[in-house]
Every structure is written in structure tokens, then in C-alpha cells.
Scaffold this active site. Sequence first.
Site, PDB file in Angstrom:
ATOM      1  N   LYS A  11       0.821  -1.215   0.000  1.00  0.00           N
ATOM      2  CA  LYS A  11       0.000   0.000   0.000  1.00  0.00           C
ATOM      3  C   LYS A  11       0.864   1.279   0.000  1.00  0.00           C
ATOM      4  O   LYS A  11       2.040   1.232   0.362  1.00  0.00           O
ATOM      5  CB  LYS A  11      -0.942  -0.037   1.209  1.00  0.00           C
ATOM      6  CG  LYS A  11      -1.886  -1.262   1.182  1.00  0.00           C
ATOM      7  CD  LYS A  11      -2.941  -1.191   2.279  1.00  0.00           C
ATOM      8  CE  LYS A  11      -3.861  -2.409   2.217  1.00  0.00           C
ATOM      9  NZ  LYS A  11      -4.983  -2.310   3.186  1.00  0.00           N
ATOM     10  N   TYR A  51     -12.291  -2.113  -4.471  1.00  0.00           N
ATOM     11  CA  TYR A  51     -12.874  -2.282  -3.135  1.00  0.00           C
ATOM     12  C   TYR A  51     -14.404  -2.231  -3.142  1.00  0.00           C
ATOM     13  O   TYR A  51     -15.019  -1.964  -2.107  1.00  0.00           O
ATOM     14  CB  TYR A  51     -12.315  -1.230  -2.175  1.00  0.00           C
ATOM     15  CG  TYR A  51     -10.909  -1.545  -1.705  1.00  0.00           C
ATOM     16  CD1 TYR A  51     -10.662  -2.585  -0.812  1.00  0.00           C
ATOM     17  CD2 TYR A  51      -9.824  -0.806  -2.148  1.00  0.00           C
ATOM     18  CE1 TYR A  51      -9.381  -2.874  -0.375  1.00  0.00           C
ATOM     19  CE2 TYR A  51      -8.523  -1.091  -1.719  1.00  0.00           C
ATOM     20  CZ  TYR A  51      -8.325  -2.127  -0.826  1.00  0.00           C
ATOM     21  OH  TYR A  51      -7.056  -2.422  -0.389  1.00  0.00           O
ATOM     22  N   ASN A 114      -2.091  -0.343   6.590  1.00  0.00           N
ATOM     23  CA  ASN A 114      -1.560  -1.563   7.212  1.00  0.00           C
ATOM     24  C   ASN A 114      -0.609  -2.333   6.290  1.00  0.00           C
ATOM     25  O   ASN A 114      -0.561  -3.556   6.321  1.00  0.00           O
ATOM     26  CB  ASN A 114      -2.708  -2.440   7.714  1.00  0.00           C
ATOM     27  CG  ASN A 114      -3.704  -2.782   6.624  1.00  0.00           C
ATOM     28  OD1 ASN A 114      -3.533  -2.365   5.484  1.00  0.00           O
ATOM     29  ND2 ASN A 114      -4.719  -3.546   6.954  1.00  0.00           N
ATOM     30  N   GLU A 128      -9.358 -10.467  -8.176  1.00  0.00           N
ATOM     31  CA  GLU A 128      -8.357  -9.415  -7.943  1.00  0.00           C
ATOM     32  C   GLU A 128      -7.138  -9.598  -8.857  1.00  0.00           C
ATOM     33  O   GLU A 128      -6.574  -8.610  -9.346  1.00  0.00           O
ATOM     34  CB  GLU A 128      -7.943  -9.419  -6.473  1.00  0.00           C
ATOM     35  CG  GLU A 128      -9.078  -8.974  -5.554  1.00  0.00           C
ATOM     36  CD  GLU A 128      -8.755  -9.106  -4.073  1.00  0.00           C
ATOM     37  OE1 GLU A 128      -9.631  -8.792  -3.247  1.00  0.00           O
ATOM     38  OE2 GLU A 128      -7.627  -9.520  -3.737  1.00  0.00           O
TER      39      GLU A 128
HETATM   40  P1  GDP Z   1      -8.263  -7.263   5.538  1.00  0.00           P
HETATM   41  O1  GDP Z   1      -8.935  -8.383   4.787  1.00  0.00           O
HETATM   42  O2  GDP Z   1      -7.446  -7.748   6.708  1.00  0.00           O
HETATM   43  O3  GDP Z   1      -7.448  -6.369   4.645  1.00  0.00           O
HETATM   44  O4  GDP Z   1      -9.398  -6.357   6.194  1.00  0.00           O
HETATM   45  P2  GDP Z   1     -10.864  -5.894   5.704  1.00  0.00           P
HETATM   46  O5  GDP Z   1     -11.298  -6.692   4.511  1.00  0.00           O
HETATM   47  O6  GDP Z   1     -11.732  -5.895   6.904  1.00  0.00           O
HETATM   48  O7  GDP Z   1     -10.669  -4.376   5.278  1.00  0.00           O
HETATM   49  C1  GDP Z   1     -10.044  -4.029   4.065  1.00  0.00           C
HETATM   50  C2  GDP Z   1      -9.069  -2.902   4.320  1.00  0.00           C
HETATM   51  O8  GDP Z   1      -9.804  -1.772   4.732  1.00  0.00           O
HETATM   52  C3  GDP Z   1      -8.068  -3.160   5.442  1.00  0.00           C
HETATM   53  O9  GDP Z   1      -6.904  -3.808   5.001  1.00  0.00           O
HETATM   54  C4  GDP Z   1      -7.787  -1.781   5.973  1.00  0.00           C
HETATM   55  O10 GDP Z   1      -6.718  -1.169   5.276  1.00  0.00           O
HETATM   56  C5  GDP Z   1      -9.043  -1.019   5.676  1.00  0.00           C
HETATM   57  N1  GDP Z   1      -9.841  -0.840   6.889  1.00  0.00           N
HETATM   58  C6  GDP Z   1     -10.492  -1.779   7.612  1.00  0.00           C
HETATM   59  N2  GDP Z   1     -11.136  -1.230   8.665  1.00  0.00           N
HETATM   60  C7  GDP Z   1     -10.868   0.103   8.596  1.00  0.00           C
HETATM   61  C8  GDP Z   1     -11.237   1.225   9.400  1.00  0.00           C
HETATM   62  O11 GDP Z   1     -11.957   1.112  10.397  1.00  0.00           O
HETATM   63  N3  GDP Z   1     -10.750   2.439   9.000  1.00  0.00           N
HETATM   64  C9  GDP Z   1      -9.965   2.587   7.881  1.00  0.00           C
HETATM   65  N4  GDP Z   1      -9.528   3.797   7.538  1.00  0.00           N
HETATM   66  N5  GDP Z   1      -9.598   1.567   7.117  1.00  0.00           N
HETATM   67  C10 GDP Z   1     -10.041   0.340   7.469  1.00  0.00           C
END
Ligand code: GDP
Length: 139
Positions: A11, A51, A114, A128
Amino acid sequence: MTGNITLTMIKPMAVKKGFIGPILHKIAEGGFRIVAMKYMKLTLEQAEKFYEVHRERPFYQELTEFMSSGPIIAAILEKENAVQAYRDYIGATDPAKSEAGTIRALYGTNLGMNAVHGSDSDDNAKVEADFFFSSLERF
Ligand code: GDP
């Protein structure tokens, strides 16, 4: 049956902090083979499309604006049971909660920034991978 590919992105904040090299090194160390890779910057529209599944979530705008704010590395990685193996390897979504030594713990800044993306299912890994790469770009 589990698939053997997953899609990752390094990222924008991790790229900006100079972590491309260390993260690619870690990926290789974890036994993931690079099938395809590119250095590029997503437009906001492309980030929104990528996304799409998160469109209803409160952080969608923040996420898509961030992901289109600077260059990223996108790559297809291959390993047995790649999706789960890579998710285990990168650690929990929130770097503060990621297990020590995982990519997100080492190189993540916060929940949004992250360090890396990892596909969450074999179906999404395929979608993807197809989003970023043609068959001519896979080896
Ligand atoms: P992942 O599968 O571990 O990447 O997590 P998710 O599918 O839940 O979320 C996708 C991405 O959205 C994550 O990798 C984070 O970068 C972002 N994200 C998730 N929760 C939050 C949040 O509460 N705030 C923000 N700004 N970004 C978030």
C-alpha cells in the site's frame, strides 16, 4: 479444494516509507513465488472498483482515497493454500494487533495504512488477480 494464488498490494504508505524491498524479501522468505508484479498508481475510480465489496462500509471513502494517493506494488503470489497462508503471514488487519514478526506488525502504520493487502478468498483472489494482470503478464 484450496487455490494456490493470492493477490497482494504493497500500500502507498509502505511504498512511501521505503518498505518495498523489505516486504518483497519477507514475501520470498515466506515461500511465496511471484507470478506477476507491477508498480503503478491506481486512479480513485480503479480503487473504488477494486474495493467495491466494501462500498457500504464507513471507511470506504477513506480507504479508496488512500489507496489511490500514491504508487503501489501489485503482485500475484503462489503457494499451496495461498490465501490463508498469506493472511496468516501478514497478520491481523490492525498492525497494533498483528502477531510480532508479521508483515503488518513490522511495516504497518495503522488500521488503514496496514502495509499490505491480501485476498480473503480463492474467488476474490481470482477476481483481484484478473483486475491487475493479463495472462501475458503471469509467469
Ligand atoms: P483485511 O482483509 O485484513 O485487509 O481487512 P478488511 O477486509 O476488513 O478491510 C479491508 C481494508 O480496509 C483493510 O486492510 C484496511 O486497510 C481497511 N480498513 C479496515 N477497517 C478500517 C477502518 O476502520 N478504518 C480505515 N480507515 N480503514 C479500514
